[in-house]
Write an enzyme that holds these catalytic residues in place. Structure first.
Site, PDB file in Angstrom:
ATOM      1  N   ASN A  82     -29.348  44.212 -61.696  1.00 58.25           N
ATOM      2  CA  ASN A  82     -28.545  43.832 -60.656  1.00 58.25           C
ATOM      3  C   ASN A  82     -27.586  42.620 -61.299  1.00 58.25           C
ATOM      4  O   ASN A  82     -28.181  41.521 -61.329  1.00 58.25           O
ATOM      5  CB  ASN A  82     -29.036  43.715 -59.362  1.00 58.25           C
ATOM      6  N   GLU A 124     -38.314  43.884 -52.519  1.00 60.19           N
ATOM      7  CA  GLU A 124     -37.941  42.384 -53.085  1.00 60.19           C
ATOM      8  C   GLU A 124     -38.382  41.509 -52.115  1.00 60.19           C
ATOM      9  O   GLU A 124     -37.429  41.301 -51.199  1.00 60.19           O
ATOM     10  CB  GLU A 124     -36.421  42.650 -53.260  1.00 60.19           C
ATOM     11  N   GLY A 134     -34.717  35.105 -57.676  1.00 57.57           N
ATOM     12  CA  GLY A 134     -34.277  33.967 -58.275  1.00 57.57           C
ATOM     13  C   GLY A 134     -35.042  32.533 -58.180  1.00 57.57           C
ATOM     14  O   GLY A 134     -34.402  31.778 -58.484  1.00 57.57           O
ATOM     15  N   SER A 140     -37.875  37.949 -59.568  1.00 57.36           N
ATOM     16  CA  SER A 140     -38.310  37.324 -60.805  1.00 57.36           C
ATOM     17  C   SER A 140     -38.903  38.316 -61.909  1.00 57.36           C
ATOM     18  O   SER A 140     -39.841  37.600 -62.394  1.00 57.36           O
ATOM     19  CB  SER A 140     -39.073  36.072 -60.437  1.00 57.36           C
TER      20      SER A 140
HETATM   21  P1  PGA Z   1     -34.075  37.904 -59.900  1.00 55.49           P
HETATM   22  O1  PGA Z   1     -33.204  38.775 -58.773  1.00 55.49           O
HETATM   23  O2  PGA Z   1     -34.704  38.916 -60.899  1.00 55.49           O
HETATM   24  O3  PGA Z   1     -33.003  37.054 -60.322  1.00 55.49           O
HETATM   25  O4  PGA Z   1     -35.304  37.345 -59.006  1.00 55.49           O
HETATM   26  C1  PGA Z   1     -33.776  40.125 -58.250  1.00 55.49           C
HETATM   27  C2  PGA Z   1     -32.702  40.697 -57.535  1.00 55.49           C
HETATM   28  O5  PGA Z   1     -31.933  39.958 -56.598  1.00 55.49           O
HETATM   29  O6  PGA Z   1     -32.574  41.971 -57.172  1.00 55.49           O
END
Ligand code: PGA
Length: 253
Positions: free
Chosen positions: A11, A169, A175, A215
């Protein structure tokens, strides 16, 4: 033993212009040499969809959008229809990402309309669900997931394997560098699969892919993917750099 092919989905959020997305897609294409038994998807911004899909034509990497509107056309300034996304070369569309829910007012009801519209247009929805940190602390994780799946899929009939993908998620892991432990993720995935079994029958639940997101990095993908009900990953930050994302596609090898 599962027969579900893992899906590694990137993404790209609001990163990369059209030319930047094409360049990254071309690098990824080269880096997929020798990658087998894994499905791969990247979701660039709307403005980069068609060019990225063009650059990836004939490769193993599919393209997805990050959102869509449920109407097929009309006076909806700023919105993008399922048909437009499909025509731009997309196979998948991410729906109900927590950033959309938290920052742009999406609800289980709008998510439900989008899932239906995506399916009617022949797109594979990646329906995102997940609890916030406060909800986990209040021991509401399962009730939140139950509600998000039931309402998100209300009135949705699934016909063939692979019609839909679910992405678990946990909002507190997106993030933030905090990953759910593989046991926490597995527990949530098993709960979601059991619920899909109640709604659609065990056969459909068995063939539906449930991705983990939050993450995910090259050094934690292997542990996650080995869990019985984790069928891949939705990757944000670590999907932006082709070498890093390629290591995740290789499941951490
Ligand atoms: P991230 O985001 O891997 O940066 O934690 C995952 C997402 O928002 O799908």
């Amino acid at each position: 033993m599962t027969t579900r092919t893992p899906l590694i989905a990137g993404n790209w959020k609001m990163y990369k212009t059209g030319p930047e997305a094409v360049a990254a897609a071309q690098s990824l294409r080269d880096l997929t040499a020798g990658v087998v038994d894994v499905d791969v998807m990247i979701a660039p911004a709307f403005t980069a969809l068609a060019a990225t899909a063009g650059a990836l034509e004939g490769s193993m990497i599919a393209v997805g959008a990050q959102n869509l509107h449920w109407e097929s056309e009309g006076a909806y300034t700023g919105e993008i229809s399922p048909g437009m996304i499909r025509t731009a070369g997309c196979r998948y569309v991410i729906i109900g990402h927590s950033e959309r829910r938290q920052l742009f007012g999406e609800t289980d009801q709008t998510v439900n309309r989008k899932v239906k519209a995506a399916l009617s247009a022949g797109l594979i929805p990646i329906l995102c669900i997940g609890e916030t940190e406060a909800e986990r602390e209040a021991e509401q994780t399962f009730s939140v997931l139950d509600k998000q799946v039931r309402l998100g899929l209300e009135g949705v009939s699934l016909q063939t394997p692979g019609d839909i993908v679910i992405a678990y998620e946990p909002v507190w892991a997106i993030g933030t560098g905090k990953t759910a432990t593989r046991e926490q993720a597995q527990e949530a995935h098993a709960f979601i699969r059991e619920l899909l079994g109640k709604l659609y029958g065990e056969g459909m639940a068995e063939v539906t892919r449930i991705l983990y997101g939050g993450s995910v990095k090259p050094d934690n993908i292997a542990a996650l993917i080995h869990m019985a009900d984790i069928d891949g990953a939705l990757v944000g930050g670590a999907s932006l750099e082709p070498e890093t994302f390629a290591r995740i596609m290789r499941l951490g090898e």
